[in-house]
Design an enzyme around this catalytic site. Structure first.
Site, PDB file in Angstrom:
ATOM      1  N   GLN A   1    -118.343 -50.444 -54.889  1.00 53.76           N
ATOM      2  CA  GLN A   1    -118.828 -50.242 -56.253  1.00 53.76           C
ATOM      3  C   GLN A   1    -120.296 -49.813 -56.313  1.00 53.76           C
ATOM      4  O   GLN A   1    -120.865 -49.731 -57.400  1.00 53.76           O
ATOM      5  CB  GLN A   1    -118.640 -51.531 -57.060  1.00 53.76           C
ATOM      6  CG  GLN A   1    -117.196 -51.952 -57.252  1.00 53.76           C
ATOM      7  CD  GLN A   1    -116.403 -50.993 -58.134  1.00 53.76           C
ATOM      8  OE1 GLN A   1    -116.968 -50.284 -58.964  1.00 53.76           O
ATOM      9  NE2 GLN A   1    -115.090 -50.965 -57.964  1.00 53.76           N
TER      10      GLN A   1
ATOM     11  N   THR B   1    -109.646 -50.459 -48.372  1.00 55.95           N
ATOM     12  CA  THR B   1    -108.780 -51.554 -47.928  1.00 55.95           C
ATOM     13  C   THR B   1    -108.515 -51.460 -46.433  1.00 55.95           C
ATOM     14  O   THR B   1    -108.599 -52.462 -45.709  1.00 55.95           O
ATOM     15  CB  THR B   1    -107.466 -51.562 -48.715  1.00 55.95           C
ATOM     16  OG1 THR B   1    -107.738 -51.814 -50.099  1.00 55.95           O
ATOM     17  CG2 THR B   1    -106.526 -52.640 -48.198  1.00 55.95           C
TER      18      THR B   1
ATOM     19  N   CYS C   1    -101.622 -59.219 -62.866  1.00 51.59           N
ATOM     20  CA  CYS C   1    -100.248 -59.630 -63.170  1.00 51.59           C
ATOM     21  C   CYS C   1     -99.468 -59.799 -61.874  1.00 51.59           C
ATOM     22  O   CYS C   1     -99.349 -58.865 -61.083  1.00 51.59           O
ATOM     23  CB  CYS C   1     -99.581 -58.577 -64.055  1.00 51.59           C
ATOM     24  SG  CYS C   1     -97.916 -59.030 -64.577  1.00 51.59           S
TER      25      CYS C   1
ATOM     26  N   SER D   1    -114.794 -46.146 -50.793  1.00 56.57           N
ATOM     27  CA  SER D   1    -113.605 -45.351 -51.118  1.00 56.57           C
ATOM     28  C   SER D   1    -113.993 -44.135 -51.934  1.00 56.57           C
ATOM     29  O   SER D   1    -114.706 -44.251 -52.936  1.00 56.57           O
ATOM     30  CB  SER D   1    -112.596 -46.178 -51.932  1.00 56.57           C
ATOM     31  OG  SER D   1    -111.704 -46.874 -51.103  1.00 56.57           O
ATOM     32  N   GLY D   2    -113.491 -42.957 -51.543  1.00 54.62           N
ATOM     33  CA  GLY D   2    -113.836 -41.722 -52.220  1.00 54.62           C
ATOM     34  C   GLY D   2    -113.486 -41.687 -53.692  1.00 54.62           C
ATOM     35  O   GLY D   2    -114.215 -41.110 -54.506  1.00 54.62           O
ATOM     36  N   HIS D   3    -112.380 -42.318 -54.057  1.00 57.24           N
ATOM     37  CA  HIS D   3    -111.913 -42.195 -55.447  1.00 57.24           C
ATOM     38  C   HIS D   3    -112.734 -43.020 -56.435  1.00 57.24           C
ATOM     39  O   HIS D   3    -112.534 -42.919 -57.645  1.00 57.24           O
ATOM     40  CB  HIS D   3    -110.429 -42.571 -55.555  1.00 57.24           C
ATOM     41  CG  HIS D   3    -110.142 -44.039 -55.471  1.00 57.24           C
ATOM     42  ND1 HIS D   3    -109.900 -44.799 -56.595  1.00 57.24           N
ATOM     43  CD2 HIS D   3    -110.043 -44.868 -54.422  1.00 57.24           C
ATOM     44  CE1 HIS D   3    -109.657 -46.041 -56.229  1.00 57.24           C
ATOM     45  NE2 HIS D   3    -109.737 -46.111 -54.906  1.00 57.24           N
TER      46      HIS D   3
ATOM     47  N   THR E   1    -103.854 -37.893 -37.313  1.00 55.92           N
ATOM     48  CA  THR E   1    -104.536 -36.657 -37.660  1.00 55.92           C
ATOM     49  C   THR E   1    -105.482 -36.881 -38.841  1.00 55.92           C
ATOM     50  O   THR E   1    -105.104 -37.475 -39.847  1.00 55.92           O
ATOM     51  CB  THR E   1    -103.504 -35.570 -38.035  1.00 55.92           C
ATOM     52  OG1 THR E   1    -102.601 -35.399 -36.943  1.00 55.92           O
ATOM     53  CG2 THR E   1    -104.182 -34.250 -38.352  1.00 55.92           C
TER      54      THR E   1
ATOM     55  N   ASN F   1    -116.728 -55.959 -58.314  1.00 53.13           N
ATOM     56  CA  ASN F   1    -115.930 -54.958 -59.022  1.00 53.13           C
ATOM     57  C   ASN F   1    -115.556 -55.362 -60.443  1.00 53.13           C
ATOM     58  O   ASN F   1    -115.202 -54.496 -61.248  1.00 53.13           O
ATOM     59  CB  ASN F   1    -114.652 -54.653 -58.235  1.00 53.13           C
ATOM     60  CG  ASN F   1    -113.841 -55.901 -57.935  1.00 53.13           C
ATOM     61  OD1 ASN F   1    -114.331 -56.821 -57.285  1.00 53.13           O
ATOM     62  ND2 ASN F   1    -112.603 -55.936 -58.389  1.00 53.13           N
TER      63      ASN F   1
END
Length: 384
Positions: free
Chosen positions: A182, A74, A327, A202-204, A239, A154
């Site tokens: 993705q 993001t 939602c 994104s790493g996650h 940092t 996604n």
């Protein structure tokens, strides 16, 4: 085993790989130096950061100086799109994107439209979630400064022809941004080969930690930093998250190395999952199709069923899937992706997304098969 937890929502996030946890741990304890510090533990952190940057760059087929570490996709999207717009206002103020982009892209374009006088337009997709390239070409203008099209959607997993998009834009001098969140570990990805100017990940999403990501900026791309600082080649202030960067690099390496094997497995699992769903509901249909979507993602419409209720009922059976709905302030809205593909409100609200990742196993699919029919029948009865 009735209490087995089955996680089938990897498009939302993934469990952190154990190798990642192990690799990160020293940077929380004895290797805690600031990567900008000149003394030994600072230099040690800097070396780890540089090594991680080199590894990710090599895996994406790009130069290390084109990899910028951020807090996630993001942030990368915000910096890329706003930075590209501000850095190229002399060319114009027109931006094109697809109707099925991630909300992060649509949100930043809304911001530019409301606050910075941008003119934004959406390009439609077909019933399989594939961008209408002829429409894109017809909407390109002399004052178009950027086109943003995701590589893989996604929600339904549709794969876009990014090379074709780049080809249209390159001859007109228009920058191309592509969300590749993705893609990692799910399909081959070479950013240099794609030819895009800007991208993100994104790493996650592939077994790394949350809160760390990448912004790709191709050399020569005119981008104005929106948060100037001394870190990350002047594109970011603050940092560096060395532990997160190290962990993401380990996860990236494993995801890329395991991609081909997982692609084959996920294709088989996807077929099995749809057969399970079809056995319970013969009228069920895939949103998108098997040919133009990645194997890891399966979006299915079940007639006469509330996707939200089915997700909650499956959760009570220790199975985690998701719905394409979001939602907002207590109201359930249909997925903008599914409605853009031509689905009606009730069809979109009656869809669920099942997505697989590096931990998905045959046991997970078998367990899904054991519980789905019973759970689905309960939901249909309560809805009826």
């Amino acid at each position: 085993m009735t209490d087995r937890f089955v996680y089938l929502d990897h498009a939302a996030t993934t469990p952190v790989r154990q190798s990642v946890v192990k690799a990160m741990e020293p940077y929380f304890t004895d290797k805690y130096g600031n990567a900008s510090s000149p003394y030994s533990i600072g230099r040690e952190s800097r070396a780890a950061l540089d090594k991680s940057r080199d590894a990710i760059a090599e895996g994406l087929g790009v130069d290390s100086r084109e990899i910028i570490f951020t807090a996630g996709a993001t942030e990368s999207i915000i910096n890329s799109i706003i930075g590209a717009y501000l850095g190229n206002r002399h060319r114009g103020n027109h931006i094109l994107t697809s109707s099925i982009e991630h909300p992060a892209v649509h949100a930043v374009l809304d911001f530019l439209k409301e606050k910075m006088d941008a003119e934004t337009e959406l390009v439609d997709v077909d019933s399989n979630g594939i961008l209408k390239l002829d429409e894109l070409e017809s909407k390109l203008r002399d004052d178009t400064v950027l086109v943003s099209v995701m590589n893989v959607n996604n929600e339904v997993g549709s794969i876009q022809d990014i090379k074709a998009v780049v080809g249209m834009c390159e001859e007109r001098g228009i920058m191309v941004h592509s969300d590749c969140v993705q893609s990692i570990g799910k399909m081959p990805l070479d950013l240099a080969d794609l030819g895009v100017d800007l991208s993100c990940m994104s790493g996650h999403k592939f077994g790394g930690p949350k809160g760390i990501g990448v912004m790709y900026v191709r050399q020569g791309t005119h981008l104005e930093p929106i948060c100037e600082g001394s870190q990350e080649f002047g594109f970011r202030a603050g940092t560096e998250n060395v532990a997160g960067i190290v962990g993401m690099a380990v996860a990236f390496d494993e995801a890329v190395k395991g991609q081909a094997e997982h692609e084959v497995l996920h294709a088989r699992y996807k077929q099995q999952l749809f057969e399970i769903i079809r056995d319970a509901e013969p009228a069920a249909e895939i949103n998108g199709d098997l040919e133009t979507c990645i194997p890891a993602t399966l979006s299915v419409w079940l007639p006469g069923c509330s996707g939200e209720m089915l997700v909650l009922a499956l959760d009570r059976a220790n199975v985690a899937v998701s719905t394409g709905s979001a939602c907002h302030t207590g109201a359930i809205d249909p997925s903008h992706v599914l409605t853009a593909m031509g689905m009606g409100r009730l069809e979109a609200l009656g869809s669920i997304r099942i997505s697989m990742g590096h931990t998905t196993s045959q046991e997970d699919i078998d367990r899904f098969g054991e519980v789905f029919a019973g759970v689905y029948e309960q939901v249909k009865v309560s809805a009826g």
